[in-house]
Design a protein around this motif. Sequence first.
Motif, PDB file in Angstrom:
ATOM      1  N   PRO A 102       0.810  -1.225   0.000  1.00 35.71           N
ATOM      2  CA  PRO A 102       0.000   0.000   0.000  1.00 35.71           C
ATOM      3  C   PRO A 102       0.842   1.275   0.000  1.00 35.71           C
ATOM      4  O   PRO A 102       0.436   2.287  -0.580  1.00 35.71           O
ATOM      5  N   ALA A 103       2.034   1.223   0.627  1.00 36.87           N
ATOM      6  CA  ALA A 103       2.898   2.403   0.640  1.00 36.87           C
ATOM      7  C   ALA A 103       3.411   2.726  -0.764  1.00 36.87           C
ATOM      8  O   ALA A 103       3.596   3.906  -1.109  1.00 36.87           O
ATOM      9  N   ILE A 104       3.639   1.685  -1.575  1.00 31.70           N
ATOM     10  CA  ILE A 104       4.073   1.912  -2.957  1.00 31.70           C
ATOM     11  C   ILE A 104       2.962   2.615  -3.734  1.00 31.70           C
ATOM     12  O   ILE A 104       3.198   3.604  -4.436  1.00 31.70           O
ATOM     13  N   ARG A 105       1.736   2.089  -3.619  1.00 32.95           N
ATOM     14  CA  ARG A 105       0.611   2.713  -4.332  1.00 32.95           C
ATOM     15  C   ARG A 105       0.364   4.139  -3.830  1.00 32.95           C
ATOM     16  O   ARG A 105       0.090   5.049  -4.619  1.00 32.95           O
ATOM     17  N   ASP A 106       0.468   4.325  -2.517  1.00 37.34           N
ATOM     18  CA  ASP A 106       0.263   5.662  -1.956  1.00 37.34           C
ATOM     19  C   ASP A 106       1.313   6.635  -2.475  1.00 37.34           C
ATOM     20  O   ASP A 106       0.987   7.792  -2.810  1.00 37.34           O
ATOM     21  N   TYR A 107       2.562   6.167  -2.549  1.00 41.82           N
ATOM     22  CA  TYR A 107       3.604   7.049  -3.059  1.00 41.82           C
ATOM     23  C   TYR A 107       3.323   7.427  -4.510  1.00 41.82           C
ATOM     24  O   TYR A 107       3.456   8.594  -4.899  1.00 41.82           O
ATOM     25  N   LEU A 108       2.918   6.458  -5.309  1.00 37.51           N
ATOM     26  CA  LEU A 108       2.627   6.705  -6.715  1.00 37.51           C
ATOM     27  C   LEU A 108       1.503   7.731  -6.873  1.00 37.51           C
ATOM     28  O   LEU A 108       1.559   8.610  -7.748  1.00 37.51           O
ATOM     29  N   GLU A 109       0.506   7.630  -6.030  1.00 40.26           N
ATOM     30  CA  GLU A 109      -0.669   8.497  -6.159  1.00 40.26           C
ATOM     31  C   GLU A 109      -0.479   9.873  -5.537  1.00 40.26           C
ATOM     32  O   GLU A 109      -1.161  10.833  -5.938  1.00 40.26           O
ATOM     33  N   SER A 110       0.453  10.010  -4.605  1.00 43.31           N
ATOM     34  CA  SER A 110       0.568  11.270  -3.859  1.00 43.31           C
ATOM     35  C   SER A 110       1.836  12.064  -4.149  1.00 43.31           C
ATOM     36  O   SER A 110       2.021  13.146  -3.592  1.00 43.31           O
ATOM     37  N   HIS A 111       2.699  11.529  -5.006  1.00 41.15           N
ATOM     38  CA  HIS A 111       3.943  12.234  -5.318  1.00 41.15           C
ATOM     39  C   HIS A 111       4.075  12.450  -6.819  1.00 41.15           C
ATOM     40  O   HIS A 111       3.489  11.725  -7.624  1.00 41.15           O
ATOM     41  N   GLU A 112       4.867  13.424  -7.164  1.00 41.28           N
ATOM     42  CA  GLU A 112       5.061  13.772  -8.574  1.00 41.28           C
ATOM     43  C   GLU A 112       6.158  12.892  -9.179  1.00 41.28           C
ATOM     44  O   GLU A 112       7.311  12.936  -8.753  1.00 41.28           O
TER      45      GLU A 112
END
Length: 426
Positions: A102-112
């Motif tokens: 989930p941290a990978i997906r969150d990073y993808l969705e919340s960072h440029e």
Amino acid sequence: MDQNMYQQYVNILKEELVPAMGCTEPIAVAYAAALARKTLGELPEIADVIVSGNIIKNVKSVIVPNTGGMHGLEAAASAGIAAGDADRELEVLAGVTEEEIPAIRDYLESHEINVQRADTDRVFEIDLRVYKGENSARVLICDRHTNVVKIEKNGKPVFEKDCSGDAETQKKTDRSVLNIEDIVEFAEKADLNDVEETLQRQIDYNTAIAREGLGKPYGARIGQVLLASYGDSVQNQAKAWAAAGSDARMGGCDLPVVINSGSGNQGITISLPIIKYAEYLKADHEHLLRALIIGNLTAIHLKTGIGCLSAYCGATSAGAGAAAGITYLYGGGMKEISHTIVNTLAINSGVVCDGAKASCAAKIASAIEAGLLGMNMYKQGSEFYSGDGIVTKGVENTIDNIGELARDGMADTDKEIIHIMLKKRA
């Protein structure tokens, strides 16, 4: 074979047959991203992923392992940044846990994460840049999946070497020493204690991922389709098990494989058919290992002239290697192996590589079929002769022709494939 050349052949096997998890191009991107974050020393806010066209081609459609089914350059970079272990290189994502996905997906969705095609003539280039506030880091990889040529922190070099590829090449054993006659001699006379650990790992890892591919619905299920459609003959099992390994890899399976020529699919294509034929022929373990030596070194020899990434599908050269190893299991020597290789190359050379994806498994099955046909042609007294297209007198001369075709003749084809894959469609 003198002792120096003998040791070179041992070194080549150990350098080439290494573990990797996932398709090697997205894993190389994840490795660069993990190393960039490690250099930065903190989680970056922004990442720029600047890569050559062939990297885009080979990352665009394949699922990145241990990401919960995500694919593409952004997913590979996010996985490396959020959860990768740079010290593990091509197994950079092997230690990712279910809790970290989930941290990978969150990073993808919340960072440029910005992806762009590099302005470079290099076939293989990954330029990964990360930023946090006023701090930045950069990792540049050229020519090979783990060939880091530059690391920067805040614009200042931390590590740097020649990006021409020469420095990296000098660290590796010269592949130009390979030729079919010496490959066969080496395989027949090698002290297996020098290579058994390397080859046994290939057997164990690649068999495991093929079994996984046959048991679950990965990709287009080519391995399963082959068995359901054509039965369990050894010829079909050789194709199905190799295809299933690719099904699993392209479908994001988190099991490692042992690669050949920088490619997991090629490592699978070479090894699984030889393993299945050894089982069918009840060959002892020694003959299996010697057949794998021939298969692996033949494929490396072919790929040396072709290059790391090109428009020429690497399964073709790997299929020729598999057929060479199977010919040895049937009692073939230098003459039979050489004719098998030439016949195989005459059949399937020119199949294009349009990136890593589910259809790779079908191309693998086709390449193995061509190899088996090439072998059986010669067993039945049939062969292709000099002047039949790109076939010329002597196995080494034909191999040279294949390298020229793939490296030079298909260069524009490669550009057109990338152009087609990147076109925006309505």
